[in-house]
Design an enzyme around this catalytic site. Structure first.
Site, PDB file in Angstrom:
ATOM      1  N   LYS A  22       0.857  -1.199   0.000  1.00  0.00           N
ATOM      2  CA  LYS A  22       0.000   0.000   0.000  1.00  0.00           C
ATOM      3  C   LYS A  22       0.890   1.244   0.000  1.00  0.00           C
ATOM      4  O   LYS A  22       0.672   2.169  -0.792  1.00  0.00           O
ATOM      5  CB  LYS A  22      -0.889   0.006   1.237  1.00  0.00           C
ATOM      6  CG  LYS A  22      -1.488   1.358   1.568  1.00  0.00           C
ATOM      7  CD  LYS A  22      -2.374   1.371   2.787  1.00  0.00           C
ATOM      8  CE  LYS A  22      -1.708   1.653   4.065  1.00  0.00           C
ATOM      9  NZ  LYS A  22      -1.425   3.066   4.366  1.00  0.00           N
ATOM     10  N   ASN A  23       1.909   1.253   0.848  1.00  0.00           N
ATOM     11  CA  ASN A  23       2.705   2.478   1.038  1.00  0.00           C
ATOM     12  C   ASN A  23       3.733   2.721  -0.049  1.00  0.00           C
ATOM     13  O   ASN A  23       4.377   3.766  -0.054  1.00  0.00           O
ATOM     14  CB  ASN A  23       3.352   2.474   2.431  1.00  0.00           C
ATOM     15  CG  ASN A  23       2.304   2.688   3.508  1.00  0.00           C
ATOM     16  OD1 ASN A  23       1.135   2.981   3.204  1.00  0.00           O
ATOM     17  ND2 ASN A  23       2.686   2.515   4.754  1.00  0.00           N
ATOM     18  N   CYS A 118      -5.549  12.657  12.016  1.00  0.00           N
ATOM     19  CA  CYS A 118      -6.219  11.358  12.074  1.00  0.00           C
ATOM     20  C   CYS A 118      -6.033  10.846  13.497  1.00  0.00           C
ATOM     21  O   CYS A 118      -5.442  11.510  14.336  1.00  0.00           O
ATOM     22  CB  CYS A 118      -5.619  10.395  11.068  1.00  0.00           C
ATOM     23  SG  CYS A 118      -3.962   9.957  11.505  1.00  0.00           S
ATOM     24  N   ARG A 123      -0.654  14.944  11.883  1.00  0.00           N
ATOM     25  CA  ARG A 123      -0.243  14.804  10.486  1.00  0.00           C
ATOM     26  C   ARG A 123      -0.034  16.158   9.792  1.00  0.00           C
ATOM     27  O   ARG A 123      -0.668  16.480   8.795  1.00  0.00           O
ATOM     28  CB  ARG A 123      -1.248  13.959   9.702  1.00  0.00           C
ATOM     29  CG  ARG A 123      -1.712  12.689  10.388  1.00  0.00           C
ATOM     30  CD  ARG A 123      -0.627  11.700  10.744  1.00  0.00           C
ATOM     31  NE  ARG A 123      -0.025  11.010   9.642  1.00  0.00           N
ATOM     32  CZ  ARG A 123      -0.507   9.896   9.101  1.00  0.00           C
ATOM     33  NH1 ARG A 123      -1.599   9.372   9.564  1.00  0.00           N
ATOM     34  NH2 ARG A 123       0.103   9.331   8.094  1.00  0.00           N
ATOM     35  N   LYS A 163      13.538  17.342   9.662  1.00  0.00           N
ATOM     36  CA  LYS A 163      13.072  16.121  10.375  1.00  0.00           C
ATOM     37  C   LYS A 163      12.809  15.063   9.308  1.00  0.00           C
ATOM     38  O   LYS A 163      12.389  15.387   8.193  1.00  0.00           O
ATOM     39  CB  LYS A 163      11.786  16.491  11.114  1.00  0.00           C
ATOM     40  CG  LYS A 163      11.135  15.363  11.860  1.00  0.00           C
ATOM     41  CD  LYS A 163       9.938  15.890  12.627  1.00  0.00           C
ATOM     42  CE  LYS A 163       9.220  14.730  13.268  1.00  0.00           C
ATOM     43  NZ  LYS A 163       8.065  15.146  14.035  1.00  0.00           N
ATOM     44  N   VAL A 164      13.066  13.799   9.628  1.00  0.00           N
ATOM     45  CA  VAL A 164      12.843  12.733   8.646  1.00  0.00           C
ATOM     46  C   VAL A 164      11.343  12.544   8.436  1.00  0.00           C
ATOM     47  O   VAL A 164      10.594  12.343   9.397  1.00  0.00           O
ATOM     48  CB  VAL A 164      13.479  11.418   9.139  1.00  0.00           C
ATOM     49  CG1 VAL A 164      13.104  10.259   8.226  1.00  0.00           C
ATOM     50  CG2 VAL A 164      15.001  11.562   9.202  1.00  0.00           C
ATOM     51  N   SER A 165      10.899  12.654   7.195  1.00  0.00           N
ATOM     52  CA  SER A 165       9.468  12.484   6.894  1.00  0.00           C
ATOM     53  C   SER A 165       9.304  11.668   5.620  1.00  0.00           C
ATOM     54  O   SER A 165       9.822  12.050   4.558  1.00  0.00           O
ATOM     55  CB  SER A 165       8.804  13.846   6.697  1.00  0.00           C
ATOM     56  OG  SER A 165       7.608  13.720   5.927  1.00  0.00           O
ATOM     57  N   ASP A 307       4.676   1.239  12.176  1.00  0.00           N
ATOM     58  CA  ASP A 307       3.472   0.568  11.664  1.00  0.00           C
ATOM     59  C   ASP A 307       3.357  -0.862  12.159  1.00  0.00           C
ATOM     60  O   ASP A 307       2.358  -1.530  11.882  1.00  0.00           O
ATOM     61  CB  ASP A 307       3.472   0.570  10.129  1.00  0.00           C
ATOM     62  CG  ASP A 307       3.292   1.966   9.587  1.00  0.00           C
ATOM     63  OD1 ASP A 307       3.492   2.171   8.387  1.00  0.00           O
ATOM     64  OD2 ASP A 307       2.975   2.878  10.375  1.00  0.00           O
ATOM     65  N   ARG A 399      -8.509  -0.533   4.949  1.00  0.00           N
ATOM     66  CA  ARG A 399      -7.732   0.525   4.283  1.00  0.00           C
ATOM     67  C   ARG A 399      -6.390  -0.045   3.805  1.00  0.00           C
ATOM     68  O   ARG A 399      -5.823   0.433   2.834  1.00  0.00           O
ATOM     69  CB  ARG A 399      -7.441   1.680   5.252  1.00  0.00           C
ATOM     70  CG  ARG A 399      -8.647   2.455   5.653  1.00  0.00           C
ATOM     71  CD  ARG A 399      -8.272   3.658   6.465  1.00  0.00           C
ATOM     72  NE  ARG A 399      -7.223   4.440   5.792  1.00  0.00           N
ATOM     73  CZ  ARG A 399      -6.735   5.575   6.293  1.00  0.00           C
ATOM     74  NH1 ARG A 399      -7.181   6.020   7.448  1.00  0.00           N
ATOM     75  NH2 ARG A 399      -5.801   6.252   5.660  1.00  0.00           N
TER      76      ARG A 399
HETATM   77  C1  EPZ Z   1       4.017   7.397   6.220  1.00  0.00           C
HETATM   78  O1  EPZ Z   1       3.178   8.406   6.746  1.00  0.00           O
HETATM   79  C2  EPZ Z   1       3.184   6.133   6.175  1.00  0.00           C
HETATM   80  N1  EPZ Z   1       2.055   6.319   5.282  1.00  0.00           N
HETATM   81  C3  EPZ Z   1       2.681   5.779   7.573  1.00  0.00           C
HETATM   82  O2  EPZ Z   1       1.972   4.541   7.485  1.00  0.00           O
HETATM   83  C4  EPZ Z   1       3.902   5.580   8.474  1.00  0.00           C
HETATM   84  O3  EPZ Z   1       3.458   5.316   9.792  1.00  0.00           O
HETATM   85  C5  EPZ Z   1       4.760   6.855   8.452  1.00  0.00           C
HETATM   86  O4  EPZ Z   1       5.136   7.171   7.100  1.00  0.00           O
HETATM   87  C6  EPZ Z   1       6.044   6.691   9.264  1.00  0.00           C
HETATM   88  O5  EPZ Z   1       6.780   5.603   8.786  1.00  0.00           O
HETATM   89  C7  EPZ Z   1       2.224   6.113   3.952  1.00  0.00           C
HETATM   90  O6  EPZ Z   1       3.317   5.816   3.495  1.00  0.00           O
HETATM   91  C8  EPZ Z   1       1.025   6.287   3.093  1.00  0.00           C
HETATM   92  P1  EPZ Z   1       5.897  10.993   8.112  1.00  0.00           P
HETATM   93  P2  EPZ Z   1       3.654   9.972   6.689  1.00  0.00           P
HETATM   94  O7  EPZ Z   1       5.752  12.198   7.266  1.00  0.00           O
HETATM   95  O8  EPZ Z   1       4.371  10.226   5.418  1.00  0.00           O
HETATM   96  C9  EPZ Z   1       5.712  14.467  11.341  1.00  0.00           C
HETATM   97  C10 EPZ Z   1       0.178   3.077   7.730  1.00  0.00           C
HETATM   98  O9  EPZ Z   1      -0.232   2.534   8.768  1.00  0.00           O
HETATM   99  N2  EPZ Z   1       5.591  15.386  10.188  1.00  0.00           N
HETATM  100  O10 EPZ Z   1       7.164  10.189   8.030  1.00  0.00           O
HETATM  101  O11 EPZ Z   1       2.499  10.821   7.021  1.00  0.00           O
HETATM  102  C11 EPZ Z   1       4.491  13.575  11.497  1.00  0.00           C
HETATM  103  O12 EPZ Z   1       3.495  14.237  12.237  1.00  0.00           O
HETATM  104  C12 EPZ Z   1       0.566   4.543   7.764  1.00  0.00           C
HETATM  105  O13 EPZ Z   1       0.342   2.485   6.624  1.00  0.00           O
HETATM  106  C13 EPZ Z   1       5.703  16.763  10.421  1.00  0.00           C
HETATM  107  O14 EPZ Z   1       5.898  17.203  11.562  1.00  0.00           O
HETATM  108  O15 EPZ Z   1       4.689   9.992   7.898  1.00  0.00           O
HETATM  109  C14 EPZ Z   1       5.026  12.374  12.223  1.00  0.00           C
HETATM  110  O16 EPZ Z   1       5.080  12.667  13.610  1.00  0.00           O
HETATM  111  C15 EPZ Z   1       0.220   5.215   9.076  1.00  0.00           C
HETATM  112  N3  EPZ Z   1       5.574  17.617   9.365  1.00  0.00           N
HETATM  113  C16 EPZ Z   1       6.450  12.250  11.695  1.00  0.00           C
HETATM  114  O17 EPZ Z   1       6.766  13.514  11.098  1.00  0.00           O
HETATM  115  C17 EPZ Z   1       5.368  17.163   8.093  1.00  0.00           C
HETATM  116  O18 EPZ Z   1       5.288  17.992   7.164  1.00  0.00           O
HETATM  117  C18 EPZ Z   1       6.603  11.181  10.629  1.00  0.00           C
HETATM  118  O19 EPZ Z   1       5.637  11.431   9.642  1.00  0.00           O
HETATM  119  C19 EPZ Z   1       5.260  15.773   7.881  1.00  0.00           C
HETATM  120  C20 EPZ Z   1       5.382  14.897   8.932  1.00  0.00           C
END
Ligand code: EPZ
Length: 419
Positions: A22-23, A118, A123, A163-165, A307, A399
């Protein structure tokens, strides 16, 4: 059918074939907006979030054809793409924000609903927006929509994420493919799904090279070519099934996987005492009667996957002593705890740390799914609980897991959907 009925204790024995990721599918689908050429994708999981992403693309004018019961797609995003992503679809699937980068890169403008929070956290999308701004994008947020434009197109530059995102890395990786000149992204997320996205982008003609552990160089191109691409396996589904194998002395053969990208999780399961044999594209796991306790924390790949946190929590409930799990990625990802407590689990939450007492004898109960991965953890608990468990709100589960009760039934689980 909105509920799952599970009878425990179920002994699981047999093989499970893992579906497509999915991801990986979601950012790759968003990335098809870069090109007007025909793109075919195979091994696409039939899950709700992918359907939502397809609906989002179709709402913009994408032509998407599904084949072989929906595991293959043929997509064509010709010139007449509407550069708007509405609230209704975006609010149900946060990954929709990843259309922002490709829309700006190809069309120079976009009106995209902010994804909203969510159950696992707020997010935010500040990392996405600030990085795009440094490539020449102007944006304003009005009434819950990002109004963004880049009238001279995107300009390649150097960007270091504070930050890693995962999502921000994906958005910028895709956008940079059509930027003028070269872009260097540092402090990137390096989840395997991002490497699969890189492989897809290079297959359609992008010029992306990973130059360091968390650094990538993208040289902007002007056009793309037609391509066929197979989506990688779902790493989180595979991890979920490995944990199912480790609970209750089960014996599972997890097929169509690459064990090397589950190294961290496999090492943890071995420390806990599971017997694991790794082959080229499958993993055999045998649970042991004695499950040893462990203290773990979630962190960006290659650390332990957030996850899989809720699923691991169930396994640690069965450990012989106290364990702990620290959730370092999301601010509210212990929703499964209250439901697991209803099934007799002894878990205490202190801030972003869960203390799991161990030696739990799970008991069947009526419980409620609160988010995608929590719903999977409730199934794992129900499989090793005495008696009947009814799990409601399983639209969360649908989902991200393709045919999960069919797969589990095939290896001996007493599980079915009911109204
Ligand atoms: C991806 O979400 C995944 N979703 C998530 O999987 C997964 O848990 C997450 O990465 C972490 O590995 C998909 O790939 C579709 P992030 P994402 O940006 O991209 C903060 C599942 O169960 N942040 O790495 O939204 C954020 O709030 C889902 O399949 C900011 O502060 O995750 C979080 O605390 C759930 N500012 C942290 O970074 C931003 O602009 C990591 O988020 C973006 C994120």
């Amino acid at each position: 059918m909105k509920k799952l009925e599970v009878f425990g204790v179920s002994k699981l024995n047999g093989q499970i074939k893992i579906s497509g990721s999915k991801n990986a599918s979601l950012p790759i689908l968003a990335a098809t907006l870069l090109s007007g050429k025909k793109i075919s994708l195979t091994n696409v999981p039939r899950v709700k979030d992918v359907e939502t992403m397809i609906k989002l693309l179709e709402s913009m004018g994408s032509k998407v054809k599904k084949f072989q019961k929906g595991n293959s797609l043929l997509i064509q995003n010709n010139k007449k793409i509407k550069t708007k992503a509405g609230y209704n679809l975006m609010s149900t699937m946060r990954a929709g924000i990843i259309v922002l980068g490709p829309l700006l890169a190809r069309f120079g403008k976009a009106k995209v609903s902010t994804p909203g929070g969510c159950s696992i956290g707020f997010r935010p999308i500040d990392l996405h927006l600030e990085a795009l701004k440094s490539m020449g994008v102007n944006y304003k947020i009005i009434n819950g929509y990002v109004h963004a434009s880049a009238k001279n197109g995107l300009i390649g530059t150097k960007i270091k994420f504070p930050k890693v995102s995962v999502g921000a890395t994906e958005n910028l990786l895709i956008a940079s493919c059509l930027a003028k000149g070269q872009t260097i992204l540092s402090n990137c997320a390096i989840e395997p799904e991002i490497k699969d996205l890189t492989k897809f982008l290079n297959t359609i003609g992008a010029k992306i090279t990973w130059t360091g552990k968390r650094q990538v160089k993208i040289i902007g191109v002007k056009k793309f070519k037609e391509a066929n691409f197979k989506i990688m396996f779902d790493r989180i589904e595979a991890g979920t099934m490995l944990i199912a194998g480790a609970i209750n002395q089960n014996n599972l053969r997890i097929k169509s996987v690459d064990p090397t990208i589950l190294k961290t999780e496999i090492n943890i399961l071995k420390k806990i005492g599971a017997k694991i044999i790794q082959r080229k594209s499958e993993i055999i796991i045998q649970g042991r009667k004695k499950i040893k306790n462990i203290n773990i924390k979630t962190s960006p790949f290659p650390g332990f996957a957030t996850d899989l946190q809720a699923q691991m929590m169930v396994l640690l409930c069965k450990a012989n002593k106290k364990s702990s799990i620290k959730e370092d990625i999301f601010e509210n990802r212990f929703q499964s705890v209250s439901e697991l407590r209803r099934m007799n689990a002894a878990i205490e939450v202190r801030g972003n740390k869960a203390i799991i007492k161990g030696n739990t004898i799970f008991k069947g109960a009526q419980v409620m799914a609160t988010d995608l991965r929590a719903s999977a953890s409730l199934i794992l608990a129900a499989l090793c609980a005495k008696g009947k468990t009814i799990i409601s709100r399983i639209y969360h589960l649908d989902r991200g897991y393709e045919d999960i009760e069919k797969k589990l039934k095939k290896v001996g689980a007493k599980i079915r959907r009911i109204d």
